[in-house]
Design a protein around this motif. Sequence first.
Motif, PDB file in Angstrom:
ATOM      1  N   HIS A 179       1.083  -0.747   0.366  1.00 14.91           N
ATOM      2  CA  HIS A 179      -0.281   0.045  -0.120  1.00 14.91           C
ATOM      3  C   HIS A 179       0.906   1.508  -0.032  1.00 14.91           C
ATOM      4  N   TYR A 180       0.886   2.062  -1.070  1.00 12.52           N
ATOM      5  CA  TYR A 180       1.687   2.973  -1.608  1.00 12.52           C
ATOM      6  C   TYR A 180       0.925   4.867  -1.329  1.00 12.52           C
ATOM      7  N   ALA A 181       1.419   5.512   0.211  1.00 17.16           N
ATOM      8  CA  ALA A 181       0.405   6.710   0.548  1.00 17.16           C
ATOM      9  C   ALA A 181       0.941   7.988  -0.260  1.00 17.16           C
ATOM     10  N   VAL A 182       0.265   8.707  -0.511  1.00 12.14           N
ATOM     11  CA  VAL A 182       1.431  10.643  -0.359  1.00 12.14           C
ATOM     12  C   VAL A 182       0.417  11.465   0.957  1.00 12.14           C
ATOM     13  N   ARG A 183       1.222  12.359   2.135  1.00 16.41           N
ATOM     14  CA  ARG A 183      -0.086  13.263   2.310  1.00 16.41           C
ATOM     15  C   ARG A 183       0.974  14.483   2.229  1.00 16.41           C
ATOM     16  N   LEU A 184       0.289  15.213   1.694  1.00 14.42           N
ATOM     17  CA  LEU A 184       0.717  16.420   1.499  1.00 14.42           C
ATOM     18  C   LEU A 184       0.130  18.069   1.847  1.00 14.42           C
ATOM     19  N   TYR A 185       0.789  18.449   3.237  1.00 10.14           N
ATOM     20  CA  TYR A 185       0.444  19.437   4.092  1.00 10.14           C
ATOM     21  C   TYR A 185      -0.285  18.382   5.296  1.00 10.14           C
ATOM     22  N   ASN A 186      -0.334  17.086   5.419  1.00  9.82           N
ATOM     23  CA  ASN A 186      -1.465  16.672   5.942  1.00  9.82           C
ATOM     24  C   ASN A 186      -2.763  16.437   5.287  1.00  9.82           C
ATOM     25  N   THR A 187      -2.521  16.649   4.541  1.00 12.26           N
ATOM     26  CA  THR A 187      -4.394  15.836   3.283  1.00 12.26           C
ATOM     27  C   THR A 187      -4.110  14.834   2.410  1.00 12.26           C
ATOM     28  N   THR A 188      -4.610  13.634   2.570  1.00  8.88           N
ATOM     29  CA  THR A 188      -4.454  12.395   2.026  1.00  8.88           C
ATOM     30  C   THR A 188      -4.677  13.220   0.197  1.00  8.88           C
ATOM     31  N   VAL A 189      -3.515  11.901  -0.294  1.00 10.37           N
ATOM     32  CA  VAL A 189      -3.706  12.850  -1.921  1.00 10.37           C
ATOM     33  C   VAL A 189      -3.463  11.374  -2.746  1.00 10.37           C
ATOM     34  N   ASP A 190      -4.160  11.896  -4.508  1.00 10.53           N
ATOM     35  CA  ASP A 190      -3.608  10.230  -4.779  1.00 10.53           C
ATOM     36  C   ASP A 190      -2.048  10.193  -4.827  1.00 10.53           C
ATOM     37  N   PRO A 191      -1.444   9.084  -4.400  1.00 16.12           N
ATOM     38  CA  PRO A 191      -0.162   8.939  -5.131  1.00 16.12           C
ATOM     39  C   PRO A 191       0.638   9.490  -5.894  1.00 16.12           C
ATOM     40  N   LEU A 192       0.156   8.591  -6.928  1.00 17.37           N
ATOM     41  CA  LEU A 192      -0.014   8.654  -8.500  1.00 17.37           C
ATOM     42  C   LEU A 192      -0.223   9.633  -8.988  1.00 17.37           C
ATOM     43  N   GLN A 193      -1.276  10.692  -9.398  1.00 17.20           N
ATOM     44  CA  GLN A 193      -1.544  11.666  -9.608  1.00 17.20           C
ATOM     45  C   GLN A 193      -0.238  12.638  -9.276  1.00 17.20           C
ATOM     46  N   PHE A 194       0.009  13.152  -8.009  1.00 15.76           N
ATOM     47  CA  PHE A 194       1.171  14.007  -7.429  1.00 15.76           C
ATOM     48  C   PHE A 194       2.368  13.944  -7.963  1.00 15.76           C
ATOM     49  N   GLY A 195       2.459  12.479  -8.046  1.00 15.67           N
ATOM     50  CA  GLY A 195       3.920  12.226  -8.673  1.00 15.67           C
ATOM     51  C   GLY A 195       4.065  12.272 -10.531  1.00 15.67           C
ATOM     52  N   SER A 196       2.893  12.299 -10.800  1.00 18.72           N
ATOM     53  CA  SER A 196       2.728  12.878 -12.019  1.00 18.72           C
ATOM     54  C   SER A 196       2.635  13.720 -12.550  1.00 18.72           C
ATOM     55  N   LEU A 197       1.904  14.813 -11.787  1.00 20.13           N
ATOM     56  CA  LEU A 197       2.153  16.353 -11.853  1.00 20.13           C
ATOM     57  C   LEU A 197       3.148  16.774 -11.326  1.00 20.13           C
ATOM     58  N   TYR A 198       3.631  16.367 -10.653  1.00 25.22           N
ATOM     59  CA  TYR A 198       5.321  16.670 -10.078  1.00 25.22           C
ATOM     60  C   TYR A 198       6.096  16.965 -11.207  1.00 25.22           C
ATOM     61  N   ASN A 199       5.888  15.375 -11.531  1.00 30.38           N
ATOM     62  CA  ASN A 199       7.227  15.563 -13.061  1.00 30.38           C
ATOM     63  C   ASN A 199       6.759  16.033 -14.147  1.00 30.38           C
ATOM     64  N   ARG A 200       6.062  16.293 -14.240  1.00 28.40           N
ATOM     65  CA  ARG A 200       5.351  17.530 -15.067  1.00 28.40           C
ATOM     66  C   ARG A 200       6.156  17.978 -14.962  1.00 28.40           C
ATOM     67  N   ILE A 201       6.107  19.384 -13.887  1.00 24.72           N
ATOM     68  CA  ILE A 201       5.970  20.224 -13.670  1.00 24.72           C
ATOM     69  C   ILE A 201       8.261  20.321 -13.831  1.00 24.72           C
ATOM     70  N   ILE A 202       8.674  19.284 -12.895  1.00 19.85           N
ATOM     71  CA  ILE A 202      10.191  18.611 -13.316  1.00 19.85           C
ATOM     72  C   ILE A 202      11.164  19.679 -15.237  1.00 19.85           C
ATOM     73  N   LYS A 203       9.555  18.289 -16.312  1.00 25.38           N
ATOM     74  CA  LYS A 203       9.621  18.779 -17.476  1.00 25.38           C
ATOM     75  C   LYS A 203      10.036  19.217 -18.227  1.00 25.38           C
ATOM     76  N   GLU A 204       9.051  20.455 -17.570  1.00 29.85           N
ATOM     77  CA  GLU A 204       8.440  21.593 -18.491  1.00 29.85           C
ATOM     78  C   GLU A 204       9.261  22.907 -17.803  1.00 29.85           C
ATOM     79  N   TYR A 205       9.886  22.436 -16.986  1.00 27.33           N
ATOM     80  CA  TYR A 205      10.632  23.408 -15.857  1.00 27.33           C
ATOM     81  C   TYR A 205      12.114  23.597 -15.802  1.00 27.33           C
ATOM     82  N   TYR A 206      12.380  21.605 -15.341  1.00 26.79           N
ATOM     83  CA  TYR A 206      13.648  21.501 -14.582  1.00 26.79           C
ATOM     84  C   TYR A 206      15.274  20.945 -16.311  1.00 26.79           C
TER      85      TYR A 206
END
Length: 256
Positions: free
Chosen positions: A229-256
């Motif tokens: 079971h793989y999970a992510v909490r962001l600012y103490n709110t549970t979020v979709d771990p795969l969606q979060f990873g995908s969105l973060y990676n999109r930022i990395i690809k676009e700006y870095y």
Amino acid sequence: MQSDTKLTQAPNVIFKNKIYQMFTILGSTKKYEVFIPVDYYAKLQKENIQVKYKQNNKVIKKTLSLTIVDGKYKKNEIISVPNGKVVLSKKNKIRSKKEYDIVYKKVYSVINRKDYIKKSNFRMPLQAKITSAFGNARVYNGKTKSYHSGSDFRAKTGTKIYASNDGRVALVMNRFYLGNVIYIDHGRGAYSYYCHLNSFNVKENQLIRKGDLIAFSGATGRITGPHLHYAVRLYNTTVDPLQFGSLYNRIIKEYY
């Protein structure tokens, strides 16, 4: 966010009375980004976001709007477990409460604004089929108890589990529901955690890198069989771990 002129300090975003710090993109004093979590039970409606920053020694506030939409999660995921894992005894209620208090003190209430991950994109903790997605309403022994707070990966006992990104091991423990679990602090208010493990390969406060071997999967806690079971909490709110990873990676690809 992009400013036309140099800012003297990073902007803050206020959403539902919570303050979120923005982070610079490529060390710029004009470009900033932030991830704002939306609670699973949030009402489907328009909400305002306030951006606050200082420019030329003057505090500026701007209001933006967003619309919260339906995640369209599966409504009834039927699960059968021993009844003692659903209707807790007094002893197990006390145990579960003590465990939650420990995690709250060391993880949930600690918003670390340090940036461990910087320009590192997220990876999967293992390569395997996802057997249960985030957000599914879970029916245990005929009773709807909660929603699924992470993503389940098929993994037989002893499968190698890897860190999804750089960070610090915030907590290693055994919990009634989650079994053996590791919490990794990635900074920016983000934690990933890995549950139902058979054994650990890290210690608390250890600094780790993305892809480090951190544990071996198992069948501990409230489970129907071995899996991760793989999970992510962001600012103490549970979020979709795969969606979060995908969105973060999109930022990395676009700006870095």
